[in-house]
Design an enzyme around this catalytic site. Structure first.
Site, PDB file in Angstrom:
ATOM      1  N   ASP A 129       0.877  -1.171   0.000  1.00 26.13           N
ATOM      2  CA  ASP A 129       0.000   0.000   0.000  1.00 26.13           C
ATOM      3  C   ASP A 129       0.918   1.226   0.000  1.00 26.13           C
ATOM      4  OD1 ASP A 129      -1.613   2.176   0.653  1.00 26.13           O
ATOM      5  OD2 ASP A 129      -2.959   0.995   1.903  1.00 26.13           O
TER       6      ASP A 129
ATOM      7  N   LYS B  79      -6.130  10.157  -1.681  1.00 24.97           N
ATOM      8  CA  LYS B  79      -5.086  10.921  -0.996  1.00 24.97           C
ATOM      9  C   LYS B  79      -4.203  11.635  -2.020  1.00 24.97           C
ATOM     10  CE  LYS B  79      -7.193   8.688   2.248  1.00 24.97           C
ATOM     11  NZ  LYS B  79      -6.732   7.416   2.787  1.00 24.97           N
TER      12      LYS B  79
HETATM   13  C1  LIG Z   1      -7.340   6.106   3.044  1.00 29.13           C
HETATM   14  C2  LIG Z   1      -6.491   4.900   2.963  1.00 29.13           C
HETATM   15  C3  LIG Z   1      -7.001   3.684   2.490  1.00 29.13           C
HETATM   16  C4  LIG Z   1      -8.457   3.492   2.109  1.00 29.13           C
HETATM   17  O1  LIG Z   1      -8.792   4.251   1.009  1.00 29.13           O
HETATM   18  P1  LIG Z   1     -10.284   4.828   0.749  1.00 29.13           P
HETATM   19  O2  LIG Z   1     -10.131   5.501  -0.562  1.00 29.13           O
HETATM   20  O3  LIG Z   1     -10.604   5.750   1.879  1.00 29.13           O
HETATM   21  O4  LIG Z   1     -11.202   3.651   0.731  1.00 29.13           O
HETATM   22  C5  LIG Z   1      -6.126   2.607   2.401  1.00 29.13           C
HETATM   23  N1  LIG Z   1      -4.833   2.719   2.768  1.00 29.13           N
HETATM   24  C6  LIG Z   1      -4.321   3.872   3.247  1.00 29.13           C
HETATM   25  C7  LIG Z   1      -2.878   3.918   3.652  1.00 29.13           C
HETATM   26  C8  LIG Z   1      -5.122   4.995   3.364  1.00 29.13           C
HETATM   27  O5  LIG Z   1      -4.599   6.126   3.852  1.00 29.13           O
END
Ligand SMILES: *Cc1c(COP(=O)(O)O)cnc(C)c1O
Length: 411
Positions: free
Chosen positions: A183, A208
């Site tokens: 991730d 993000k």
């Molecule tokens: C926000 C986030 C997610 C989930 O993403 P969404 O678009 O809110 O479903 C997964 N991993 C990380 C590190 C995040 O900051």
């Protein structure tokens, strides 16, 4: 003079900025439009049964704006393929659902809260078991069983910004034919490209940094394997957790300035990090761009120019009360969840993003009640630094006057 060839978009050897601006952004062949139109049509005409005019049939299966966005992300992550989803969480869910019932997953302990929720409360309903470890580089081999199919890494972790050596984990996992997912939400493809360090899939919450303007919820996965492309694009269509054409278009527009935003956010977080480190009101600062970071060597190896990104966290003197007051006293940083936008945000993980994790488990990974997380945006470094310093002064003064509920939490 006549121009015989249309302007080239970008090639894999182009620099990051050139790819961000041009990949997936061909001029419209019928009008010359420099920016692709938003393709709202849900269906596409066919000239004979099973013979669509172009490459599209039905927008759940594939849509021009989604395809443009996916092509751009693939170019930025040095991947052959990318698939977009309706959120980062939907991306995680589809990858987990691609595993056969009975599969075992090894995950780092401090994963994103929603990922933790899926792993512990949803995955087991379809027969997938997840083991968490705080020191994956050290003990991954001890956790591998014949059923282990996938390893899940988040680096930097949230909200303590610890780093994982992707190459070390991938080497151990690949000895057993296990796939590695990273991730990469916290750094964005500008600062880190996990596939280059041996990962098999890189995922992002596009919500993000990639979109970067706090106005789209979306996710994406990128990878090289043709077999993964077949399996995951089948599930993308079958499950249908796809982003809209409009969101795909917006996220594509946002990503064209990713390199500029990620550089500026790093400059700002570095300035704020140094200021925090020098403050008597701060117990500790977690920022991978600082030489004091315990995994600074990994940052130098894995991040573009050793950049630290825009996220940092710190422990304030005065306990939870001071942390809460700090977030109310900032004038530029907005008290809100989320991260990676052009505007700076602050939050208290123990009572917001990480409130669902039991206190003991939280503190074991460094998420104390006095921890404040900052997402540095692209405002001016001097203003952000001054904002943090004035909020620190006032928050600590107020809470040491007997208004606070907690004393200094020094453990
Ligand atoms: C926000 C986030 C997610 C989930 O993403 P969404 O678009 O809110 O479903 C997964 N991993 C990380 C590190 C995040 O900051």
């Amino acid at each position: 003079m006549t121009i015989t060839t249309p302007p080239r978009a970008s090639s894999p050897s182009s620099g990051f900025g050139t790819r961000a601006v041009h990949a997936g952004s061909e001029h419209d062949p019928s009008t010359g439009a420099v920016i692709p139109a938003i393709s709202l049509s849900t269906t596409f005409a066919q000239t004979a049964v099973g013979q669509p005019v172009g490459e599209y049939e039905y927008s759940r299966s594939s849509n021009p704006n989604r395809k443009n966005f996916e092509d751009m992300v693939a170019a930025l992550e040095n991947a052959k393929h990318a698939l977009a989803f309706s959120s980062g969480s939907a991306t995680t869910a589809v990858i987990l659902q691609s595993l056969a019932s009975g599969s075992h997953v090894i995950s780092v302990s401090d994963v994103y809260g929603g990922t933790h929720r899926y792993f512990t409360q949803v995955a087991k309903a379809h027969g997938v078991k997840v083991t968490f470890t705080p020191e994956i580089e050290v003990d991954i081999r001890e956790h591998i069983t014949p059923a282990t199919k996938l390893v899940w890494i988040e680096t930097p972790s949230n909200p303590t910004l610890r780093l994982v050596d992707i190459r070390a984990v991938a080497t151990a996992a690949h000895e057993h034919g296990i796939m590695v997912v990273v991730d990469n939400t916290f750094l964005s493809p500008y600062i880190q490209n996990p596939l280059d360090h041996g990962a098999d899939i890189v995922v992002h919450s596009v919500t993000k940094y990639i979109n970067g303007h706090s106005d789209v919820v979306m996710g994406v996965a990128a990878f090289n394997s043709e077999e993964l492309f077949k399996r995951l694009s089948f599930l993308q269509n079958a499950i249908g957790a796809i982003p809209s054409a409009f969101d795909s278009w917006l996220a594509h527009r946002g990503a064209k300035t990713l390199h500029l935003r990620a550089r500026e956010a790093t400059t700002n977080a570095t300035a704020v990090g140094h200021a925090l480190e020098a403050s008597p009101h701060v117990i500790a600062v977690n920022y991978p761009g600082l030489d004091s970071h315990p995994h600074r060597a990994i940052a130098k190896k894995q991040h573009r120019n050793g950049m630290g990104g825009g996220m940092l966290s710190f422990r304030i003197r005065g306990g939870h009360a001071a942390a809460e007051r700090f977030c109310q006293l900032t004038r530029i940083f907005t008290l809100a969840e989320s991260l990676g936008g052009v505007e700076s945000l602050c939050e208290v993980p123990s009572s917001m993003t990480h409130a669902g994790i039991p206190k003991e488990q939280r503190e074991a990974v460094g998420v104390f009640d006095d921890l404040v997380r900052l997402s540095c945006g692209v405002e001016d470094a001097e203003d952000l630094k001054n904002d943090v310093l004035q909020a620190l002064e006032r928050a600590v003064a107020e809470t040491s006057n007997g208004n606070g509920t907690n004393g200094v939490n020094g453990h």
